[in-house]
Write a protein that holds these residues in place. Sequence first.
Motif, short mmCIF file in Angstrom:
data_model
loop_
_atom_site.label_atom_id
_atom_site.label_comp_id
_atom_site.label_asym_id
_atom_site.label_seq_id
_atom_site.Cartn_x
_atom_site.Cartn_y
_atom_site.Cartn_z
N LYS B 75 3.60 12.34 40.43
CA LYS B 75 2.45 13.15 40.43
C LYS B 75 1.56 12.38 41.11
CE LYS B 75 3.77 15.70 36.33
NZ LYS B 75 4.28 15.41 35.05
N ILE B 76 1.66 11.09 41.12
CA ILE B 76 0.40 10.33 41.75
C ILE B 76 0.39 10.83 43.40
CG2 ILE B 76 -0.47 8.03 42.62
CD1 ILE B 76 0.19 7.17 39.75
N TRP B 77 1.70 10.86 43.87
CA TRP B 77 1.82 11.43 45.25
C TRP B 77 1.37 12.71 45.37
CZ3 TRP B 77 4.68 15.33 47.34
CH2 TRP B 77 4.93 15.28 48.76
N ARG B 78 1.60 13.55 44.40
CA ARG B 78 0.97 14.92 44.64
C ARG B 78 -0.74 14.95 44.63
NH1 ARG B 78 4.51 18.51 45.78
NH2 ARG B 78 6.55 18.26 44.88
N MET B 79 -1.19 13.91 43.86
CA MET B 79 -2.58 13.89 43.99
C MET B 79 -3.10 13.16 45.03
SD MET B 79 -2.61 12.30 40.02
CE MET B 79 -4.36 12.30 39.66
N GLY B 80 -2.51 12.84 46.22
CA GLY B 80 -2.76 12.39 47.71
C GLY B 80 -2.78 11.06 47.58
N VAL B 81 -2.00 10.38 47.11
CA VAL B 81 -1.50 8.66 47.35
C VAL B 81 -0.14 8.59 48.18
CG1 VAL B 81 -1.44 6.34 46.45
CG2 VAL B 81 -2.97 8.29 45.17
N ARG B 83 2.54 6.08 49.99
CA ARG B 83 3.04 4.56 49.91
C ARG B 83 4.30 4.46 51.04
NH1 ARG B 83 4.30 0.82 45.24
NH2 ARG B 83 5.06 -1.03 46.65
N THR B 84 4.27 3.16 51.51
CA THR B 84 5.05 2.58 52.15
C THR B 84 5.65 1.24 51.45
OG1 THR B 84 3.91 1.20 53.84
CG2 THR B 84 4.15 3.36 54.55
N ILE B 158 6.31 9.21 56.93
CA ILE B 158 6.62 9.99 56.06
C ILE B 158 5.64 10.00 55.07
CG2 ILE B 158 8.11 9.85 53.81
CD1 ILE B 158 10.52 8.70 55.48
N ALA B 159 4.72 9.01 54.80
CA ALA B 159 3.82 8.78 54.05
C ALA B 159 2.54 9.57 54.52
CB ALA B 159 3.42 7.18 53.88
N LEU B 167 -3.71 5.80 51.20
CA LEU B 167 -2.32 5.31 51.60
C LEU B 167 -2.26 3.81 51.22
CD1 LEU B 167 0.04 6.40 53.36
CD2 LEU B 167 -1.16 5.56 55.26
N LEU B 168 -1.16 3.51 50.63
CA LEU B 168 -1.06 2.06 50.19
C LEU B 168 0.29 1.60 51.14
CD1 LEU B 168 -0.66 2.82 46.20
CD2 LEU B 168 -2.69 1.86 47.67
#
Lengths: 614, 257
Positions: B75-81, B83-84, B158-159, B167-168
């Motif tokens: 869900k955090i990804w969908r909020m725009g975060v 990660r690599t 991908i990120a 972006l982390l």
Amino acid sequence: MGFYLAQLLTGLANASSLFLIASGLSIIFGVTRIVNFAHGSFYMVGAYMSYTLVTLWSGSILGYWGGVILAAAAVGLIGLVIEMTILRRIYRAPELFQLVATFGVVLIFQDLTQAVWGAEDLLGPRAPGLDSAVRIFGEPIPEYDLALIAIGPAVLLAIWLVFHRTRWGVLVRAATQDREMVGALGVNQAWLFSAAFVLGAFLAGLGGALQIPREAVSLQMDLSIIGEAFVVVVIGGMGSVTGAFVAAVLISVLNAFAILIFPQVSIVLPFVVMAVVLIVRPYGLFGKPGSEHGAPVEPEQPLTLMGQKGLMVMIAAVFVLALSPLAVADFTTILLVDVMVATLFAVSLHFMMGVGGMVSFGHAAYFGVGAYAAAMGVKYFGLGMVPSMALAPFCAAAAALFFGWFCVRLSGVYLAMLTLAAAQILWGVTFQWQDFTGGDDGILGVWPAQWASSDRVYFYIAFVLCIGGIWLLRRAAHSPFGYTLRGVRDSRTRAEAIGVDTRFHQWMGFTLAGTLAGLAGVVFAFSKGSVFPDTLGIALSIDGLIMVLLGGIHALAGPIYGAVAFVMIEDWVTRLDYWRFIFGAIILVVVLLAPDGIAGGVHRLVRMIRGGKA
Amino acid sequence: MSAVLEVQGLSKSFGGVQAVDDVSFTVEPGEFLALIGPNGAGKTTCFNMLNGYLRPDAGSVKLRGQELIGTPPRKIWRMGVGRTFQITETFLSMTVRENVQMALISHHRRIYDIFSRATRLYVDEANALLDLVSMRDQSARPCSELAYGDLKRLELAIALAHRPALLLMDEPTAGMAPSERIALMALTAGIVEREGVSVVFTEHDMDVVFAHAHRILVLNRGMLIAEGSGAEIRANPTVQEVYLGGGTVFQKEADHA
Ligand SMILES: Nc1ncnc2c1ncn2[C@@H]1O[C@H](COP(=O)(O)OP(=O)(O)O)[C@@H](O)[C@H]1O
Ligand SMILES: [Mg+2]
């Protein structure tokens, strides 16, 4: 009071036998990460050997116990031979290979045992000095049971001492916890593995040898014990001997009392307990995270869409299949229906295992639910063939949805064991619930509707359903849904990091595979005209695994080749004497010499032809 | 403008080890923020709490004012975060391009599509992303054949697929040759500039850090011990103590923890 104590003591005596076999299984798994199906064979061979020796030296106490120990030692030696010739070569292979290979060993031992000791059940002598019963609170308790109750903890203590007081034992424990560390220490791993395997086989042999005064020695001993032994190992935590002891006592004592209330329960009880334990503690009572996976698998090659030539070959093959009933005899038409059913079943299992990365030891459950639902639809609800056919896959879907929800919470061997438990529970219910399912007698007279009753017409019904199902699964494998499933298999972390609900996705994949296995079951039910509990049995689940392996797990076409080859080989080989031996040998040859199966061979052949032309 | 990410009092312990201890910081839009510290300082643990892989013992993480604690990574990804990972996580049984396509498929909410051919979806978008990290020429190769440095670049592509706001990047250049490192981080800095995405990254190569980071946070034994520009960090006595006194020196070679 006395009665309940007697029940408890019977339970504890059973626990000791169960512990002996399960402890060996657990040690072998802990060190080598092999799920050893042949452990039941060791148990059985131990019983037969001890039968021979004890009968030979009958009468004396020394003869009896000497015979038991010698039988166990002989089994240990057999274990050594098997370890050195077969298992040593597949320690780094995926779980599926190991399971199927050890199942090949099971088949070989069934025929060898029958060749040596015959098919008749054998009744062994009682143990001298322990052949009567003592009265405790007025209830007769066999002396031999009391001896067994003492032997279980004594063996546990002995194993504990070996594991904690000897250098070898310390290494075994280290290997169980961290296998790389042992490699880094420069220990001779091969020797460690062999020794652990021998110890495990010895314990299984001992369990069998001690069993002869309690039950007849028979050729069914291997498979009848292995399910329960797996359960005990899993509940205890794979690799934990103490866990195996606790679990054996738990299962046996629960069972001793549960049968007082509900006599039919004993078949399903162990599996229900296992399911509950796994849901609460995903690694068993004493297990540790990280114990669920075997050797890391090599990454698969990417999927490719079928090229134009491949497509043409496939269309031609389907076309030939479609026309074949016009050209061949009726019994061949029936065999072709068998082939199509097996193929859909294998493709659905491959979708779950190969694409989804969820190894199932109980895929027959959904096949069986589909078959039974169809049979009950026509027999009890008077639905007619077409409505039954339409409805039954949804029943399989419901079963897969229910059991899948639990299964996807686990991974690796534990997931596989839970699928096995699910299948065994369904099988047990079907077997016992006489009024509803017909029990052992099955449901007869499940014939297609009048218009579909000729072999030829039914062939076309089967053709549409099976080829349709296979096409759907193949399509799904290439779809975003299937790719995502493979993604979850490759890296759960990455899948989660791109927004995938990994558990939910696996759950849906599980359900889709189960639904299409159910469809195969439906076609099967009407083609045979009857259904029996073995449509949900372990044997069929393993057949599916063999098909997938035979065809090659790493190719989408693999299960198709595998199923066709399996049905053909089975059709031919079961007419021979010692077909189990031949079949087991074929399995071992494939596992050891052609691990990429028929698909791998075809692939090489195609490349060779292309290379030759160019 | 208000902060993209606000981290307050983040703490996590494993058994007896206090891996992250009361860490607070903010990330501004378009900021290129470095999180440095010796191995075991708690950088990865920090990242894992920021995007939901680990639940902190205490603290709060707010993305544009919205609390993230308790939200799963997907869900955090969908909020725009985005990660690599320090140890790369890719789909090894797919091609390079398919790995990027998967992120795009998920971004376009089509993972339950059961009839399309996955490998034919969003090809152009995937190619564009691969161009961005100079991986286009390898797009048809199986991911399992890639060199480690290439895997890291693939992870970046991908990120970026879902156009993240933040972006982390956990040790994005570990395992790369020094020249490659500079190139990758220059590329990332360019993306920051053009797209206005905020980036938090961890890094062992101080040349890379000082060359590109707008601001630097220094973590040691779970605690934030310094914060500032490159010059400030270089001059900071506590930081020198940790790095020089600890004998690790401003490491050239990142040893993977
Ligand atoms: N899952 C875990 N279980 C136990 N300890 C952990 C775990 N993850 C990290 N640690 C410990 O927390 C500390 C911080 O680790 P980490 O965040 O990986 O540091 P860094 O990324 O800065 O090298 C280390 O001491 C590490 O051993
Ligand atoms: Mg780290």
